[in-house]
Design a protein around this motif. Sequence first.
Motif, PDB file in Angstrom:
ATOM      1  N   THR A  60      11.120  -8.353  -2.788  1.00 54.55           N
ATOM      2  CA  THR A  60      12.571  -7.733  -1.892  1.00 54.55           C
ATOM      3  C   THR A  60      12.036  -6.647  -1.209  1.00 54.55           C
ATOM      4  N   SER A  61      11.258  -5.870  -1.313  1.00 55.93           N
ATOM      5  CA  SER A  61      10.941  -4.387  -0.704  1.00 55.93           C
ATOM      6  C   SER A  61      10.497  -5.346   1.305  1.00 55.93           C
ATOM      7  N   TYR A  62       9.980  -6.280   0.842  1.00 50.50           N
ATOM      8  CA  TYR A  62       9.151  -7.000   1.927  1.00 50.50           C
ATOM      9  C   TYR A  62      10.386  -7.325   3.315  1.00 50.50           C
ATOM     10  N   ASN A  63      11.340  -8.066   2.158  1.00 54.25           N
ATOM     11  CA  ASN A  63      12.248  -8.328   3.396  1.00 54.25           C
ATOM     12  C   ASN A  63      13.501  -7.811   3.153  1.00 54.25           C
ATOM     13  N   LYS A  64      13.369  -6.516   2.671  1.00 55.88           N
ATOM     14  CA  LYS A  64      14.148  -5.065   3.509  1.00 55.88           C
ATOM     15  C   LYS A  64      13.781  -5.232   4.869  1.00 55.88           C
ATOM     16  N   ILE A  65      12.670  -4.902   4.372  1.00 54.15           N
ATOM     17  CA  ILE A  65      11.555  -4.591   6.432  1.00 54.15           C
ATOM     18  C   ILE A  65      12.340  -6.201   7.416  1.00 54.15           C
ATOM     19  N   VAL A  66      11.747  -6.719   6.965  1.00 55.65           N
ATOM     20  CA  VAL A  66      11.488  -7.995   7.903  1.00 55.65           C
ATOM     21  C   VAL A  66      13.232  -8.104   8.630  1.00 55.65           C
TER      22      VAL A  66
ATOM     23  N   GLN B 139       9.646  -9.833 -21.990  1.00 57.33           N
ATOM     24  CA  GLN B 139      10.164  -9.374 -21.225  1.00 57.33           C
ATOM     25  C   GLN B 139      10.121  -9.137 -19.481  1.00 57.33           C
ATOM     26  N   GLY B 140       9.549  -9.962 -18.709  1.00 58.34           N
ATOM     27  CA  GLY B 140       9.449 -10.062 -17.498  1.00 58.34           C
ATOM     28  C   GLY B 140       9.125  -9.263 -16.913  1.00 58.34           C
ATOM     29  N   PHE B 141       7.871  -8.479 -17.223  1.00 60.15           N
ATOM     30  CA  PHE B 141       6.878  -7.567 -16.586  1.00 60.15           C
ATOM     31  C   PHE B 141       6.211  -7.847 -15.231  1.00 60.15           C
ATOM     32  N   SER B 142       5.783  -8.694 -15.087  1.00 58.67           N
ATOM     33  CA  SER B 142       4.277  -9.693 -13.986  1.00 58.67           C
ATOM     34  C   SER B 142       5.901  -9.754 -12.727  1.00 58.67           C
ATOM     35  N   SER B 143       6.502 -10.633 -13.563  1.00 58.60           N
ATOM     36  CA  SER B 143       7.217 -11.520 -12.377  1.00 58.60           C
ATOM     37  C   SER B 143       8.438 -10.496 -11.699  1.00 58.60           C
ATOM     38  N   SER B 144       8.972  -8.990 -12.669  1.00 58.62           N
ATOM     39  CA  SER B 144       9.763  -8.049 -11.416  1.00 58.62           C
ATOM     40  C   SER B 144       9.083  -7.337 -11.237  1.00 58.62           C
ATOM     41  N   LEU B 145       7.924  -7.266 -11.235  1.00 57.70           N
ATOM     42  CA  LEU B 145       7.019  -6.485 -10.268  1.00 57.70           C
ATOM     43  C   LEU B 145       7.124  -7.560  -8.963  1.00 57.70           C
ATOM     44  N   ILE B 146       6.858  -9.020  -9.027  1.00 57.17           N
ATOM     45  CA  ILE B 146       6.367  -9.738  -7.824  1.00 57.17           C
ATOM     46  C   ILE B 146       7.985  -9.933  -7.252  1.00 57.17           C
TER      47      ILE B 146
ATOM     48  N   GLY C 113       0.646  -1.420  -0.387  1.00 52.86           N
ATOM     49  CA  GLY C 113       0.219   0.049   0.501  1.00 52.86           C
ATOM     50  C   GLY C 113       0.882   1.224  -0.085  1.00 52.86           C
ATOM     51  N   ALA C 114       1.967   1.694   0.653  1.00 49.55           N
ATOM     52  CA  ALA C 114       2.946   2.387   1.051  1.00 49.55           C
ATOM     53  C   ALA C 114       4.036   2.337  -0.432  1.00 49.55           C
ATOM     54  N   CYS C 115       5.218   1.586  -0.003  1.00 55.54           N
ATOM     55  CA  CYS C 115       6.026   1.353  -1.393  1.00 55.54           C
ATOM     56  C   CYS C 115       4.981   1.365  -2.644  1.00 55.54           C
ATOM     57  N   GLY C 116       3.794   0.644  -2.622  1.00 61.20           N
ATOM     58  CA  GLY C 116       3.127   0.380  -3.596  1.00 61.20           C
ATOM     59  C   GLY C 116       2.261   1.446  -4.642  1.00 61.20           C
TER      60      GLY C 116
END
Length: 264
Positions: free
Chosen positions: A256-262, A244-251, A170-173
């Motif tokens: 990666t952002s979540y792991n950075k927080i945790v 070109q990896g559109f969906s996979s790069s978003l996921i 919701g925020a990084c998004g």
Amino acid sequence: MSKKIAIIGGGNLGTAIAEGLIKSKFCKPSDITITKRNLATLKELEGKGVHVTSDNAAAVRGSELVILAIKPFQVSDVVNGFKKELTGKHMLVSVVTGVATSDIEGIIKKKLPVFRAMPNTAIAIQESITCISVSNATDAQAAYVKDLFTNLGKVAMIDEKLMDAATVLGACGTAFAMRYIRANIQGGIEIGFDAVTANLIAAQTVKGAAELLLQKGTHPEQEIDKVTTPKGCTIAGLNEMEHQGFSSSLIKGIATSYNKIVKG
């Protein structure tokens, strides 16, 4: 029923909350007190009838709902500075990133309703998604806080264990969506539009797409199916993006952002 609201911390988020509450007519400006050391930056709110002060304890004493909108490193000192003023009439809402309700309860050492809320920057225009978790509150108290943030956008009531995930989605998004829009603008310029027109088309298209999902409750793929025709330009573009990896790069970015927080 309107309550007296103290917003502890008159920074960007605190002032955005105050502005949103006034614009939505959730409460009268005179029902809001906002605090900050440097009151000069709160002159505009003061001119609208909001009480401004540098005295956190006085603001809490005269309120029923306390919204904590400060930096994480300030929580201990600030809450210790006003905790004596907290009584059974108070509810406490923290919009502080990364601070658990148990941390705040450990400081105040009183059994009060404590909420943790995670809005995003669109709260400034009453279009936030705010995720809220609840500790020690009645249904009526939870409904009041939910109603408050509903006046500032959409609300999702979640378990506190999902707050880190809510921060990412919701925020990084917001930043992730902005980067998608920026790429759309760049593509629009490449195919012939000037930057201003490309910005308008890209932003409104994304807004409209989001509103379709929110208002109709459909799944994105249902709406995609309405736009894609056999051998058409839409499916050709979508398939190239996926190659070109559109969906996979978003996921991967979200993970990666979540792991950075945790993990830090």
